[in-house]
Design a protein around this motif. Sequence first.
Motif, PDB file in Angstrom:
ATOM      1  N   THR A 154       0.842  -1.190   0.000  1.00  0.00           N
ATOM      2  CA  THR A 154       0.000   0.000   0.000  1.00  0.00           C
ATOM      3  C   THR A 154       0.878   1.241   0.000  1.00  0.00           C
ATOM      4  O   THR A 154       1.915   1.265   0.671  1.00  0.00           O
ATOM      5  N   PRO A 155       0.483   2.267  -0.744  1.00  0.00           N
ATOM      6  CA  PRO A 155       1.243   3.520  -0.681  1.00  0.00           C
ATOM      7  C   PRO A 155       1.003   4.203   0.663  1.00  0.00           C
ATOM      8  O   PRO A 155      -0.067   4.059   1.257  1.00  0.00           O
ATOM      9  N   LEU A 156       1.999   4.918   1.137  1.00  0.00           N
ATOM     10  CA  LEU A 156       1.866   5.670   2.385  1.00  0.00           C
ATOM     11  C   LEU A 156       1.886   7.163   2.073  1.00  0.00           C
ATOM     12  O   LEU A 156       2.855   7.666   1.497  1.00  0.00           O
ATOM     13  N   VAL A 157       0.830   7.835   2.436  1.00  0.00           N
ATOM     14  CA  VAL A 157       0.760   9.290   2.291  1.00  0.00           C
ATOM     15  C   VAL A 157       1.524   9.872   3.469  1.00  0.00           C
ATOM     16  O   VAL A 157       1.181   9.617   4.630  1.00  0.00           O
ATOM     17  N   ILE A 158       2.548  10.623   3.206  1.00  0.00           N
ATOM     18  CA  ILE A 158       3.502  11.041   4.232  1.00  0.00           C
ATOM     19  C   ILE A 158       2.847  11.767   5.405  1.00  0.00           C
ATOM     20  O   ILE A 158       3.234  11.575   6.545  1.00  0.00           O
ATOM     21  N   ALA A 198      -1.943   6.869  10.596  1.00  0.00           N
ATOM     22  CA  ALA A 198      -3.350   6.476  10.456  1.00  0.00           C
ATOM     23  C   ALA A 198      -3.499   5.316   9.478  1.00  0.00           C
ATOM     24  O   ALA A 198      -4.271   4.378   9.726  1.00  0.00           O
ATOM     25  N   ILE A 199      -2.762   5.348   8.385  1.00  0.00           N
ATOM     26  CA  ILE A 199      -2.825   4.271   7.394  1.00  0.00           C
ATOM     27  C   ILE A 199      -2.331   2.963   8.009  1.00  0.00           C
ATOM     28  O   ILE A 199      -2.989   1.921   7.910  1.00  0.00           O
ATOM     29  N   LEU A 200      -1.167   3.009   8.663  1.00  0.00           N
ATOM     30  CA  LEU A 200      -0.615   1.791   9.259  1.00  0.00           C
ATOM     31  C   LEU A 200      -1.481   1.283  10.410  1.00  0.00           C
ATOM     32  O   LEU A 200      -1.671   0.065  10.561  1.00  0.00           O
ATOM     33  N   ASN A 201      -2.043   2.180  11.214  1.00  0.00           N
ATOM     34  CA  ASN A 201      -2.930   1.748  12.294  1.00  0.00           C
ATOM     35  C   ASN A 201      -4.182   1.075  11.744  1.00  0.00           C
ATOM     36  O   ASN A 201      -4.672   0.092  12.318  1.00  0.00           O
ATOM     37  N   ASN A 202      -4.712   1.582  10.634  1.00  0.00           N
ATOM     38  CA  ASN A 202      -5.883   0.970  10.013  1.00  0.00           C
ATOM     39  C   ASN A 202      -5.573  -0.470   9.593  1.00  0.00           C
ATOM     40  O   ASN A 202      -6.348  -1.384   9.859  1.00  0.00           O
ATOM     41  N   TRP A 203      -4.434  -0.672   8.936  1.00  0.00           N
ATOM     42  CA  TRP A 203      -4.059  -2.020   8.522  1.00  0.00           C
ATOM     43  C   TRP A 203      -3.785  -2.905   9.735  1.00  0.00           C
ATOM     44  O   TRP A 203      -4.144  -4.086   9.741  1.00  0.00           O
ATOM     45  N   GLY A 204      -3.141  -2.359  10.765  1.00  0.00           N
ATOM     46  CA  GLY A 204      -2.859  -3.140  11.967  1.00  0.00           C
ATOM     47  C   GLY A 204      -4.126  -3.632  12.649  1.00  0.00           C
ATOM     48  O   GLY A 204      -4.186  -4.767  13.137  1.00  0.00           O
ATOM     49  N   LYS A 205      -5.170  -2.819  12.665  1.00  0.00           N
ATOM     50  CA  LYS A 205      -6.451  -3.224  13.255  1.00  0.00           C
ATOM     51  C   LYS A 205      -7.078  -4.381  12.493  1.00  0.00           C
ATOM     52  O   LYS A 205      -7.894  -5.110  13.042  1.00  0.00           O
ATOM     53  N   GLN A 206      -6.693  -4.542  11.239  1.00  0.00           N
ATOM     54  CA  GLN A 206      -7.227  -5.630  10.422  1.00  0.00           C
ATOM     55  C   GLN A 206      -6.309  -6.860  10.441  1.00  0.00           C
ATOM     56  O   GLN A 206      -6.493  -7.792   9.680  1.00  0.00           O
ATOM     57  N   GLY A 207      -5.300  -6.818  11.318  1.00  0.00           N
ATOM     58  CA  GLY A 207      -4.432  -7.978  11.499  1.00  0.00           C
ATOM     59  C   GLY A 207      -3.179  -7.993  10.654  1.00  0.00           C
ATOM     60  O   GLY A 207      -2.438  -8.971  10.665  1.00  0.00           O
ATOM     61  N   LEU A 240      -6.809  -8.560  -1.468  1.00  0.00           N
ATOM     62  CA  LEU A 240      -7.430  -7.606  -2.384  1.00  0.00           C
ATOM     63  C   LEU A 240      -8.712  -7.042  -1.794  1.00  0.00           C
ATOM     64  O   LEU A 240      -9.003  -5.852  -1.915  1.00  0.00           O
ATOM     65  N   ASP A 241      -9.501  -7.905  -1.162  1.00  0.00           N
ATOM     66  CA  ASP A 241     -10.738  -7.448  -0.528  1.00  0.00           C
ATOM     67  C   ASP A 241     -10.436  -6.442   0.575  1.00  0.00           C
ATOM     68  O   ASP A 241     -11.104  -5.417   0.702  1.00  0.00           O
ATOM     69  N   ALA A 242      -9.407  -6.715   1.379  1.00  0.00           N
ATOM     70  CA  ALA A 242      -9.026  -5.805   2.459  1.00  0.00           C
ATOM     71  C   ALA A 242      -8.531  -4.476   1.906  1.00  0.00           C
ATOM     72  O   ALA A 242      -8.832  -3.410   2.448  1.00  0.00           O
ATOM     73  N   ALA A 243      -7.764  -4.525   0.822  1.00  0.00           N
ATOM     74  CA  ALA A 243      -7.262  -3.293   0.209  1.00  0.00           C
ATOM     75  C   ALA A 243      -8.411  -2.448  -0.319  1.00  0.00           C
ATOM     76  O   ALA A 243      -8.433  -1.226  -0.137  1.00  0.00           O
ATOM     77  N   ALA A 244      -9.373  -3.076  -0.968  1.00  0.00           N
ATOM     78  CA  ALA A 244     -10.519  -2.341  -1.500  1.00  0.00           C
ATOM     79  C   ALA A 244     -11.334  -1.724  -0.369  1.00  0.00           C
ATOM     80  O   ALA A 244     -11.771  -0.569  -0.451  1.00  0.00           O
ATOM     81  N   ASP A 245     -11.523  -2.474   0.718  1.00  0.00           N
ATOM     82  CA  ASP A 245     -12.262  -1.956   1.867  1.00  0.00           C
ATOM     83  C   ASP A 245     -11.538  -0.772   2.493  1.00  0.00           C
ATOM     84  O   ASP A 245     -12.145   0.245   2.815  1.00  0.00           O
TER      85      ASP A 245
END
Length: 72
Positions: free
Chosen positions: A9-13, A18-27, A59-64
């Motif tokens: 996933t790209p990271l907006v500087i 927030a981006i990494l925390n969102n992914w972490g909450k999804q495991g 892919l499903d997680a990325a789209a969500d």
Amino acid sequence: MTAWEYLTTPLVIHNTAAILNNWGKQGWELVQVVPGPEGGLVAYLKRPVADGSSTNAGLDAAADAARRFEGN
């Protein structure tokens, strides 16, 4: 043996945490951050594949996540 699924996933500087925390909450676990091909940063993440999970779970997680990030 543990089976893994991977996601990039790209990271907006200005919104990296927030981006990494969102992914972490999804495991998802952060593996590495590298410079993107057009500048910016790209995060590589992994998580164990759950029994009976979709082969397209990443892919499903990325789209969500994209829908949530865009506010839809």
